[in-house]
Design a protein around this motif. Sequence first.
Motif, PDB file in Angstrom:
ATOM      1  N   GLY A 129       6.053 -13.880  32.757  1.00 35.56           N
ATOM      2  CA  GLY A 129       6.949 -14.662  33.270  1.00 35.56           C
ATOM      3  C   GLY A 129       7.789 -15.542  32.743  1.00 35.56           C
ATOM      4  O   GLY A 129       8.747 -15.854  33.235  1.00 35.56           O
ATOM      5  N   ALA A 130       7.285 -16.162  31.344  1.00 34.34           N
ATOM      6  CA  ALA A 130       8.142 -17.009  31.077  1.00 34.34           C
ATOM      7  C   ALA A 130       9.442 -16.541  30.016  1.00 34.34           C
ATOM      8  O   ALA A 130      10.216 -17.148  29.581  1.00 34.34           O
ATOM      9  N   GLU A 131       9.447 -15.108  30.019  1.00 33.88           N
ATOM     10  CA  GLU A 131      10.446 -14.422  29.328  1.00 33.88           C
ATOM     11  C   GLU A 131      11.749 -14.850  30.159  1.00 33.88           C
ATOM     12  O   GLU A 131      11.820 -15.044  31.261  1.00 33.88           O
ATOM     13  N   LEU A 132      12.887 -14.876  29.318  1.00 33.72           N
ATOM     14  CA  LEU A 132      14.190 -15.272  29.946  1.00 33.72           C
ATOM     15  C   LEU A 132      15.295 -14.098  30.009  1.00 33.72           C
ATOM     16  O   LEU A 132      15.301 -13.160  29.012  1.00 33.72           O
ATOM     17  N   ILE A 133      16.013 -14.126  31.025  1.00 34.28           N
ATOM     18  CA  ILE A 133      17.224 -13.139  30.968  1.00 34.28           C
ATOM     19  C   ILE A 133      18.463 -14.054  31.226  1.00 34.28           C
ATOM     20  O   ILE A 133      18.482 -14.574  32.124  1.00 34.28           O
ATOM     21  N   GLU A 134      19.455 -13.991  30.418  1.00 32.72           N
ATOM     22  CA  GLU A 134      20.689 -14.629  30.344  1.00 32.72           C
ATOM     23  C   GLU A 134      21.681 -14.043  31.517  1.00 32.72           C
ATOM     24  O   GLU A 134      21.868 -13.146  31.394  1.00 32.72           O
ATOM     25  N   HIS A 135      22.226 -15.213  32.179  1.00 34.56           N
ATOM     26  CA  HIS A 135      23.023 -14.805  33.190  1.00 34.56           C
ATOM     27  C   HIS A 135      24.595 -14.846  32.473  1.00 34.56           C
ATOM     28  O   HIS A 135      24.754 -15.918  31.731  1.00 34.56           O
ATOM     29  N   PRO A 136      25.424 -13.847  32.887  1.00 33.86           N
ATOM     30  CA  PRO A 136      26.878 -13.880  32.207  1.00 33.86           C
ATOM     31  C   PRO A 136      27.774 -15.058  32.647  1.00 33.86           C
ATOM     32  O   PRO A 136      28.679 -15.317  31.740  1.00 33.86           O
ATOM     33  N   ASP A 137      27.437 -15.739  33.813  1.00 34.76           N
ATOM     34  CA  ASP A 137      28.073 -17.041  34.026  1.00 34.76           C
ATOM     35  C   ASP A 137      27.490 -18.289  33.450  1.00 34.76           C
ATOM     36  O   ASP A 137      27.841 -19.460  33.984  1.00 34.76           O
ATOM     37  N   GLY A 138      26.648 -18.263  32.728  1.00 33.81           N
ATOM     38  CA  GLY A 138      25.950 -19.082  32.096  1.00 33.81           C
ATOM     39  C   GLY A 138      24.642 -19.540  32.561  1.00 33.81           C
ATOM     40  O   GLY A 138      24.344 -19.186  33.893  1.00 33.81           O
ATOM     41  N   GLY A 139      23.808 -20.100  31.707  1.00 31.60           N
ATOM     42  CA  GLY A 139      22.237 -20.225  32.242  1.00 31.60           C
ATOM     43  C   GLY A 139      21.558 -18.932  32.200  1.00 31.60           C
ATOM     44  O   GLY A 139      21.981 -17.997  31.727  1.00 31.60           O
ATOM     45  N   ASP A 140      20.249 -19.102  32.468  1.00 24.19           N
ATOM     46  CA  ASP A 140      19.453 -17.949  32.522  1.00 24.19           C
ATOM     47  C   ASP A 140      18.121 -18.199  33.426  1.00 24.19           C
ATOM     48  O   ASP A 140      18.149 -19.246  34.127  1.00 24.19           O
ATOM     49  N   PHE A 141      17.391 -16.994  33.409  1.00 23.96           N
ATOM     50  CA  PHE A 141      16.181 -17.129  34.736  1.00 23.96           C
ATOM     51  C   PHE A 141      15.035 -16.671  34.095  1.00 23.96           C
ATOM     52  O   PHE A 141      15.130 -15.734  33.014  1.00 23.96           O
ATOM     53  N   THR A 142      14.037 -17.039  34.470  1.00 27.66           N
ATOM     54  CA  THR A 142      12.541 -16.589  33.944  1.00 27.66           C
ATOM     55  C   THR A 142      12.439 -15.211  34.555  1.00 27.66           C
ATOM     56  O   THR A 142      12.600 -15.057  35.645  1.00 27.66           O
ATOM     57  N   PHE A 143      11.582 -14.440  34.001  1.00 26.85           N
ATOM     58  CA  PHE A 143      10.935 -13.139  34.676  1.00 26.85           C
ATOM     59  C   PHE A 143      10.273 -13.433  35.849  1.00 26.85           C
ATOM     60  O   PHE A 143      10.165 -12.929  36.816  1.00 26.85           O
ATOM     61  N   ALA A 144       9.695 -14.647  35.634  1.00 34.72           N
ATOM     62  CA  ALA A 144       8.873 -15.090  36.821  1.00 34.72           C
ATOM     63  C   ALA A 144       9.441 -15.233  38.289  1.00 34.72           C
ATOM     64  O   ALA A 144       9.245 -15.033  39.418  1.00 34.72           O
ATOM     65  N   LEU A 145      10.861 -15.600  38.136  1.00 37.15           N
ATOM     66  CA  LEU A 145      11.671 -15.837  39.419  1.00 37.15           C
ATOM     67  C   LEU A 145      12.202 -14.204  40.016  1.00 37.15           C
ATOM     68  O   LEU A 145      12.084 -14.153  41.091  1.00 37.15           O
ATOM     69  N   LEU A 146      12.380 -13.473  38.969  1.00 39.87           N
ATOM     70  CA  LEU A 146      12.482 -11.985  39.137  1.00 39.87           C
ATOM     71  C   LEU A 146      11.273 -11.586  40.116  1.00 39.87           C
ATOM     72  O   LEU A 146      11.381 -10.781  40.895  1.00 39.87           O
ATOM     73  N   TYR A 147      10.299 -12.029  39.479  1.00 43.69           N
ATOM     74  CA  TYR A 147       8.897 -11.443  40.002  1.00 43.69           C
ATOM     75  C   TYR A 147       8.839 -11.917  41.523  1.00 43.69           C
ATOM     76  O   TYR A 147       8.373 -11.297  42.479  1.00 43.69           O
ATOM     77  N   PHE A 148       9.076 -13.251  41.562  1.00 45.49           N
ATOM     78  CA  PHE A 148       8.833 -14.026  43.195  1.00 45.49           C
ATOM     79  C   PHE A 148       9.516 -13.554  44.022  1.00 45.49           C
ATOM     80  O   PHE A 148       9.272 -13.328  45.122  1.00 45.49           O
ATOM     81  N   ILE A 149      11.047 -13.466  43.605  1.00 45.29           N
ATOM     82  CA  ILE A 149      11.980 -12.769  44.519  1.00 45.29           C
ATOM     83  C   ILE A 149      11.552 -11.466  44.944  1.00 45.29           C
ATOM     84  O   ILE A 149      11.496 -11.031  46.230  1.00 45.29           O
ATOM     85  N   GLY A 150      10.993 -10.639  44.065  1.00 45.08           N
ATOM     86  CA  GLY A 150      10.873  -9.162  44.507  1.00 45.08           C
ATOM     87  C   GLY A 150       9.460  -8.977  45.140  1.00 45.08           C
ATOM     88  O   GLY A 150       9.511  -8.075  45.854  1.00 45.08           O
ATOM     89  N   GLY A 151       8.348  -9.713  44.471  1.00 42.48           N
ATOM     90  CA  GLY A 151       7.171  -9.577  44.945  1.00 42.48           C
ATOM     91  C   GLY A 151       6.538 -10.594  46.075  1.00 42.48           C
ATOM     92  O   GLY A 151       5.408 -10.454  46.506  1.00 42.48           O
ATOM     93  N   CYS A 152       7.121 -11.562  46.332  1.00 44.13           N
ATOM     94  CA  CYS A 152       6.500 -12.879  46.927  1.00 44.13           C
ATOM     95  C   CYS A 152       7.166 -13.354  48.069  1.00 44.13           C
ATOM     96  O   CYS A 152       6.845 -14.173  48.716  1.00 44.13           O
ATOM     97  N   LEU A 153       8.713 -12.641  48.107  1.00 48.80           N
ATOM     98  CA  LEU A 153       9.420 -13.301  49.338  1.00 48.80           C
ATOM     99  C   LEU A 153      10.091 -11.785  50.045  1.00 48.80           C
ATOM    100  O   LEU A 153      10.037 -10.867  49.589  1.00 48.80           O
ATOM    101  N   ASN A 154      10.197 -12.091  51.453  1.00 48.18           N
ATOM    102  CA  ASN A 154      11.058 -11.127  52.264  1.00 48.18           C
ATOM    103  C   ASN A 154      12.104 -11.842  52.933  1.00 48.18           C
ATOM    104  O   ASN A 154      12.098 -13.015  52.949  1.00 48.18           O
ATOM    105  N   THR A 155      12.977 -10.959  53.369  1.00 47.58           N
ATOM    106  CA  THR A 155      14.562 -11.648  54.056  1.00 47.58           C
ATOM    107  C   THR A 155      13.746 -11.331  55.493  1.00 47.58           C
ATOM    108  O   THR A 155      13.672 -10.327  55.965  1.00 47.58           O
ATOM    109  N   PRO A 156      13.816 -12.543  56.287  1.00 50.38           N
ATOM    110  CA  PRO A 156      13.619 -12.230  57.510  1.00 50.38           C
ATOM    111  C   PRO A 156      14.551 -11.243  58.323  1.00 50.38           C
ATOM    112  O   PRO A 156      15.463 -11.061  58.046  1.00 50.38           O
ATOM    113  N   THR A 157      13.677 -10.666  59.440  1.00 46.71           N
ATOM    114  CA  THR A 157      14.622  -9.641  60.007  1.00 46.71           C
ATOM    115  C   THR A 157      15.418 -10.490  61.063  1.00 46.71           C
ATOM    116  O   THR A 157      15.081 -11.243  61.908  1.00 46.71           O
ATOM    117  N   PRO A 158      16.779  -9.988  61.138  1.00 47.74           N
ATOM    118  CA  PRO A 158      17.480 -10.718  61.977  1.00 47.74           C
ATOM    119  C   PRO A 158      17.149 -10.866  63.535  1.00 47.74           C
ATOM    120  O   PRO A 158      16.569  -9.854  64.142  1.00 47.74           O
TER     121      PRO A 158
END
Length: 265
Positions: free
Chosen positions: A236-265
């Motif tokens: 989770g601590a590994e990083l991926i760099e964004h082309p517009d600057g900054g970076d994100f942890t693998f943990a954020l990718l995990y959390f968005i994919g595995g821990c969050l849902n988009t509410p049904t409209p």
Amino acid sequence: MLSATSLFVAVTLAVLPLQACVKPTPAEASIVKSWIGKASQLDDPLKGTFKGGDDVFRNQKKSLTQTINELPPPEQINKVSPELQAEIRAAAARVQVQITFYNKVDAVAASMATKRVVAAQEIPALINSTRRQLLTDETSDALWDFGRDVLQETACELAWRYYLRENEREAVTDQLTAGAVELSYTDQIRNPDDMTTDILLNAIASTAKSRFAPAMAWRDYADGLRQKAYTLTNNGAELIEHPDGGDFTFALLYFIGGCLNTPTP
């Protein structure tokens, strides 16, 4: 190896000179301007209001690829003003860089999703290895369902507490507060305040024991779930760099994919 689309874009950007325009028809100029507008309005799930679920990054890659496939041909772009030519070159280059970035992000997210599925499939074997008496099919199924819920919750909480950086936690909290996303799991283990190994194991074991009568090696069962959760989040601590600057942890990718849902409209 370049795909046909990537090769077309690369050639287009390389050979498209800034030249005196051959007057385009209103329709031709409109097509170029519309493409620039569409490219500039593309969402970026990691730089704004993100959505939840395993398909988020795959859909983003699909959207970017569809947009670059709609890039007007060079002979059409050559007709517009040098200013518009420069603008569409810059926009196309940015979309191509985004495609490269989201190819990487999607690969990470897909790997994490596969690991979650595999970990859940291994729970029946964990139940069998820790049972102390014969279990009915109904009880085994209930323990499997419980274990899958605990596995998701534990992995999400580990990612949240130990791997997400403060700015990422704030971003997720803002989206949760705004109602843009919602947690995809509920507390199954009374969400211990401190997820050190002993406290986490005791929480899982005591919760499971209180729900199920059959004799089990509850702490061994809890330890198996804990180990699977740690395996899911250990990068989770590994990083991926964004082309517009900054970076994100693998943990954020995990959390968005595995821990969050988009509410049904």
